[in-house]
Design a protein around this motif. Structure first.
Motif, mmCIF file in Angstrom:
data_model
loop_
_atom_site.group_PDB
_atom_site.id
_atom_site.type_symbol
_atom_site.label_atom_id
_atom_site.label_comp_id
_atom_site.label_asym_id
_atom_site.label_seq_id
_atom_site.Cartn_x
_atom_site.Cartn_y
_atom_site.Cartn_z
ATOM 1 N N SER A 203 -2.699 -2.253 -15.937
ATOM 2 C CA SER A 203 -3.226 -0.958 -15.483
ATOM 3 C C SER A 203 -4.497 -1.097 -14.657
ATOM 4 O O SER A 203 -4.850 -0.190 -13.894
ATOM 5 N N THR A 204 -5.200 -2.208 -14.768
ATOM 6 C CA THR A 204 -6.406 -2.437 -13.957
ATOM 7 C C THR A 204 -6.096 -2.287 -12.469
ATOM 8 O O THR A 204 -6.905 -1.761 -11.693
ATOM 9 N N MET A 205 -4.938 -2.755 -12.048
ATOM 10 C CA MET A 205 -4.575 -2.686 -10.632
ATOM 11 C C MET A 205 -4.554 -1.244 -10.134
ATOM 12 O O MET A 205 -5.038 -0.935 -9.036
ATOM 13 N N MET A 206 -3.987 -0.322 -10.927
ATOM 14 C CA MET A 206 -3.878 1.070 -10.501
ATOM 15 C C MET A 206 -5.252 1.723 -10.369
ATOM 16 O O MET A 206 -5.494 2.525 -9.460
ATOM 17 N N ARG A 207 -6.162 1.368 -11.247
ATOM 18 C CA ARG A 207 -7.508 1.936 -11.136
ATOM 19 C C ARG A 207 -8.232 1.384 -9.913
ATOM 20 O O ARG A 207 -9.021 2.099 -9.273
ATOM 21 N N GLU A 208 -7.960 0.138 -9.561
ATOM 22 C CA GLU A 208 -8.500 -0.396 -8.314
ATOM 23 C C GLU A 208 -7.983 0.395 -7.110
ATOM 24 O O GLU A 208 -8.745 0.713 -6.185
ATOM 25 N N ILE A 209 -6.684 0.713 -7.128
ATOM 26 C CA ILE A 209 -6.096 1.468 -6.008
ATOM 27 C C ILE A 209 -6.741 2.842 -5.895
ATOM 28 O O ILE A 209 -7.049 3.311 -4.783
ATOM 29 N N ASP A 210 -6.966 3.495 -7.023
ATOM 30 C CA ASP A 210 -7.623 4.814 -6.996
ATOM 31 C C ASP A 210 -8.959 4.733 -6.274
ATOM 32 O O ASP A 210 -9.292 5.581 -5.430
ATOM 33 N N ILE A 211 -9.735 3.718 -6.592
ATOM 34 C CA ILE A 211 -11.049 3.557 -5.955
ATOM 35 C C ILE A 211 -10.884 3.258 -4.468
ATOM 36 O O ILE A 211 -11.588 3.829 -3.616
ATOM 37 N N GLN A 212 -9.932 2.412 -4.123
ATOM 38 C CA GLN A 212 -9.743 2.018 -2.725
ATOM 39 C C GLN A 212 -9.210 3.158 -1.865
ATOM 40 O O GLN A 212 -9.494 3.219 -0.657
ATOM 41 N N LEU A 213 -8.458 4.069 -2.459
ATOM 42 C CA LEU A 213 -7.969 5.238 -1.720
ATOM 43 C C LEU A 213 -9.028 6.336 -1.627
ATOM 44 O O LEU A 213 -8.808 7.340 -0.926
ATOM 45 N N ASN A 214 -10.115 6.159 -2.339
ATOM 46 C CA ASN A 214 -11.254 7.079 -2.240
ATOM 47 C C ASN A 214 -10.827 8.529 -2.484
ATOM 48 O O ASN A 214 -11.187 9.443 -1.716
ATOM 49 N N GLY A 215 -10.051 8.729 -3.542
ATOM 50 C CA GLY A 215 -9.648 10.080 -3.922
ATOM 51 C C GLY A 215 -8.362 10.562 -3.282
ATOM 52 O O GLY A 215 -7.850 11.635 -3.640
ATOM 53 N N LEU A 216 -7.807 9.824 -2.317
ATOM 54 C CA LEU A 216 -6.550 10.200 -1.686
ATOM 55 C C LEU A 216 -5.397 10.011 -2.672
ATOM 56 O O LEU A 216 -5.275 8.960 -3.297
ATOM 57 N N GLN A 217 -4.596 11.029 -2.819
ATOM 58 C CA GLN A 217 -3.497 10.994 -3.792
ATOM 59 C C GLN A 217 -2.231 10.478 -3.125
ATOM 60 O O GLN A 217 -1.735 11.087 -2.167
ATOM 61 N N PRO A 218 -1.652 9.362 -3.556
ATOM 62 C CA PRO A 218 -0.388 8.907 -2.953
ATOM 63 C C PRO A 218 0.760 9.835 -3.329
ATOM 64 O O PRO A 218 0.835 10.348 -4.463
#
Length: 750
Positions: A203-218
């Motif tokens: 799950s660490t990977m998904m939280r990294e993606i959240d930060i990298q998308l800067n709030g953008l929702q996929p």
């Protein structure tokens, strides 16, 4: 025409489904951040892919360097192992790596794990970090480079006969027997804690993606699936309250355990066929992942090895290090049809995230399985060396590679596939298009082995087409017909017949025909069958059988200088060879008893003696006796024994042993049989002329099918050069064969 490939599985109810609450993740993140070499992996924007597919943005999470290893697996393996070891040592979860390592010295244990590649390497690395002994169990088909990478991490490695699932079973049994800790990312009854911790680690990977998308929702996340643990982490994250992200999973065509389970509505283990997406070559969905995935996955897809390879090459050209498992998410995105995109809610402004789970690695480049055209399929089959290992001066590799290709071709179209391999390295493949019920079944039998490539002029594996002829070893005998049968399965599936159409791609016809024998032993039957040996579009309704006999002429060994003590077995064998020649002539001159004509006999092999200075103690002669209707192995043995006994009475010192080594029966079906007439009717419709009805002197698998009371004929294309220095099959006649046999299926399977 609609695509023949396997469709996506959609679950509309997943859009509103919310994942159950999970444990806090603070300790997981803190643990990963404490590890040497930890840094978030990069999120790459794929602008060209977004334009190509008509969406707003496509991002790829590249896991080519995660904690010093080329795979995301380090996230789950490290946290899962850490939690398991701290629990075993009764240490708090906020212990440091150093504290755990010191405690492990005082209370050593062995870590066990099974792997298709990356998980085992990650477990070996974390075991080294914690000072633990590590045993890794791998399936027999693992690439040698992957094995080397695992052992380079210091793990003790065991190769397990069978699949990844077999490796898991073996690893768990060894762990239970010897004591230790099992670090496995798949759960099953009685083993669920560690897999759940591994899921937390992912799950660490998904939280990294959240930060990298800067709030953008996929809008869509595409995740590869092996046993489902990583996908469980993905679904659990993106199906939290307040999110509207859809999740699309991707698996190999030949290891679609999630897709098939979703289709059936229950978790169902399956037999997989090896794939270059080795990390996803899994036949059973993790027990704790299944409830999450069956409820929360919006759509499930599968891709071919060639599609994953093509995506790997493309990503490499864009500076992204990706292996086939990692590139599968891009392959899945690219295979979406306009209808699929609409169902998933994708539009010009959508944001798509691809999870690329592994970096670049070595693998064997696969061939495409996309074509439904018989000529194209035949070209590919010819390019795969399937020469028999039991014939020729240099043994061939056998049928494994071509069987895998055929199985992959079938699975790409979601045609029911069965792998039969009683003798290692000699597999047969059965493909079944199930009817709706109430109709007759038709079997299409074709052998997938060839004779040796030795003695072939030019490139025996070219698959080159010139002047309407497809060249190469096995083109006529009989990969042209195998290709025709595969093309027929596609059309039969589209037609929705009432009866089953069963393809049997069998091993070893060029030697002992163990393939068809084993298919029949496995219980496969049909109401009628067509064997696709090249017949020039004629119908063959009968052929001869054969008996192989070994005659040992017994002498007495002694030194060549002592003739009074020895008996020369080779000289004595000469008497038999003279009588054998007379026997052969008598057979040829005898009255014909059936359409098959007369029997024949010849000496196939002869061996005797040890060295020039000794009298030979034995001379062995192998005979082949071709048989006609009414002749049996027993009657043939009696004829040969009669010759040997006659010689024994007239030649001093003549002694022998006689043995029937092997035999196959004759085959014959009445030319007036209804099934023969049906095939003839459709052949005439396609060619404008009634096909000749004839017999053949060679043996085929027809005899084995007929022995199970299956009406059968030989019907195949024009071919030339069987077992010769140049071989070809006429492409147009392969197309005629497809239309003819398809017409038979339409009429018969009703």
């Amino acid at each position: 025409m609609a695509s023949s490939r396997r469709s996506l599985h959609f679950n509309p109810s997943a859009r509103a489904w919310v994942t159950p609450p999970g444990e806090p993740t603070d300790l997981v993140d803190a643990f990963h951040q404490s590890l040497p070499e930890y840094t978030p992996t990069r999120l790459v924007s794929l602008h060209e892919v977004a334009r190509e597919l008509g969406v707003g943005a496509v991002y790829l999470k590249e896991e080519s360097n995660r904690l010093g290893l080329p795979s995301f697996k380090s996230l789950g393996a490290s946290w899962g192992a850490f939690r398991a070891v701290t629990k075993n040592l009764k240490l708090p979860l906020d212990s440091s790596i150093t504290q755990v390592k010191e405690a492990a010295k005082a209370d050593p244990t062995t870590v066990h794990a099974a792997t298709a590649g990356n998980h085992g390497r990650a477990v070996a690395r974390v075991g080294s970090l914690l000072g633990l002994t590590v045993r890794i169990f791998v399936p027999q088909d693992m690439h040698p480079d992957t094995i080397r990478l695992i052992t380079d991490e210091g793990a003790r490695l065991t190769v397990v006969p069978g699949s990844y699932d077999d490796a898991v079973t073996t690893a768990f049994a060894q762990c239970e027997e010897n004591g230790g800790i099992m670090i496995q990312d798949t759960a099953f009854e009685g083993y669920e804690d560690v897999p759940s911790w591994i899921v937390q680690g992912y799950s660490t990977m998904m939280r990294e993606i959240d930060i990298q998308l800067n709030g953008l929702q996929p809008d869509l996340v595409i995740t590869p699936v092996g046993v489902g643990s990583f996908a469980q982490a993905v679904v659990s994250h993106y199906k939290n309250p307040g999110r509207s992200t859809s999740v699309l999973t991707v698996e190999p065509d030949t290891a679609a355990c999630l897709w098939k389970s979703l289709e059936k509505g229950t978790a169902t283990p399956l037999q997989t066929i090896p794939t270059i997406m080795a990390g996803m070559d899994c036949g059973t969905v993790s027990s704790i992942a299944w409830p999450i995935l069956s409820s929360g996955v919006d759509a499930s897809s599968t891709v071919s090895d060639h599609e994953a390879h093509t995506a790997t090459v493309y990503l490499g050209s864009k500076g992204v290090s990706a292996g086939p498992c990692g590139a599968a998410s891009l392959a899945s995105l690219r295979r979406l049809s306009p209808t699929d995109k609409s169902t998933l809610g994708l539009h010009s402004g959508s944001v798509v995230v691809l999870l690329c789970t592994e970096g670049s690695r070595a693998y064997d480049i696969p061939k495409s399985v996309s074509s439904d055209d018989a000529a194209s399929i035949a070209q590919t089959l010819v390019q795969i060396n399937s020469a028999s290992p039991s014939g020729g001066v240099t043994p061939g590799p056998g049928e494994t590679a071509v069987a895998r290709y055929i199985a992959a071709w079938l699975e790409h179209r979601d045609i029911e596939t069965h792998w039969i391999e009683q003798v290692p390295g000699r597999p047969s493949v059965v493909g079944v298009v199930r009817g709706s019920g109430g109709g007759k079944s038709l079997m299409l039998n074709g052998h997938i082995d060839t004779v040796t490539l030795a003695g072939y002029d030019g490139d025996a594996l070219s698959g080159h087409i010139k002047d309407g002829k497809l060249y190469g070893r096995g083109s006529a005998d009989m990969k042209g017909s195998v290709a025709a049968f595969l093309a027929i399965l596609v059309e039969a599936k589209r037609a929705g017949l009432r009866g089953d159409v069963i393809f049997t791609g069998v091993a070893d016809e060029e030697d002992l025909s163990i393939g068809t024998e084993q298919v029949l032993q496995a219980g496969w039957r049909a109401d009628a069958a067509i064997v696709g040996e090249p017949s020039n579009l004629d119908i063959v309704f009968a052929h001869k059988g054969f008996v192989w006999l070994q005659v040992d002429i017994i002498g007495v060994a002694c030194h060549g200088s002592q003739p009074g003590l020895g008996v020369d077995a080779i000289s004595k064998a000469g008497y038999f060879l003279v009588e054998l020649d007379k026997y052969a002539q008598e057979l040829q001159a005898s009255p014909q008893q059936s359409a098959l004509g007369t029997g024949s006999v010849h000496a196939s092999l002869i061996k005797g003696g040890e060295e020039a200075s000794s009298y030979p103690a034995q001379c062995t002669i192998v005979l082949e006796r071709r048989t006609v209707t009414g002749e049996t192995p027993m009657s043939v043995r009696e004829e040969v024994e009669c010759i040997l006994n006659r010689i024994s009475k007239g030649v001093s010192g003549f002694s022998y042993k006689l043995e029937v080594m092997f035999s196959r029966p004759t085959f014959e079906i009445q030319p007036e049989h209804a099934f023969v007439s049906l095939v003839a009717q459709h052949a005439k419709y396609q060619t404008g002329e009634a096909p000749a009805l004839r017999v053949e002197p060679f043996w085929t698998d027809c005899a084995l099918l007929a022995g199970k009371q299956i009406p059968v004929v030989i019907f195949g294309p024009y071919g030339h050069g069987l077992h010769a220095k140049e071989e070809w099959v006429d492409v147009k006649s392969v197309e005629v064969m497809v239309k003819t046999v398809l017409g038979v299926a339409y009429s018969f399977c009703t």
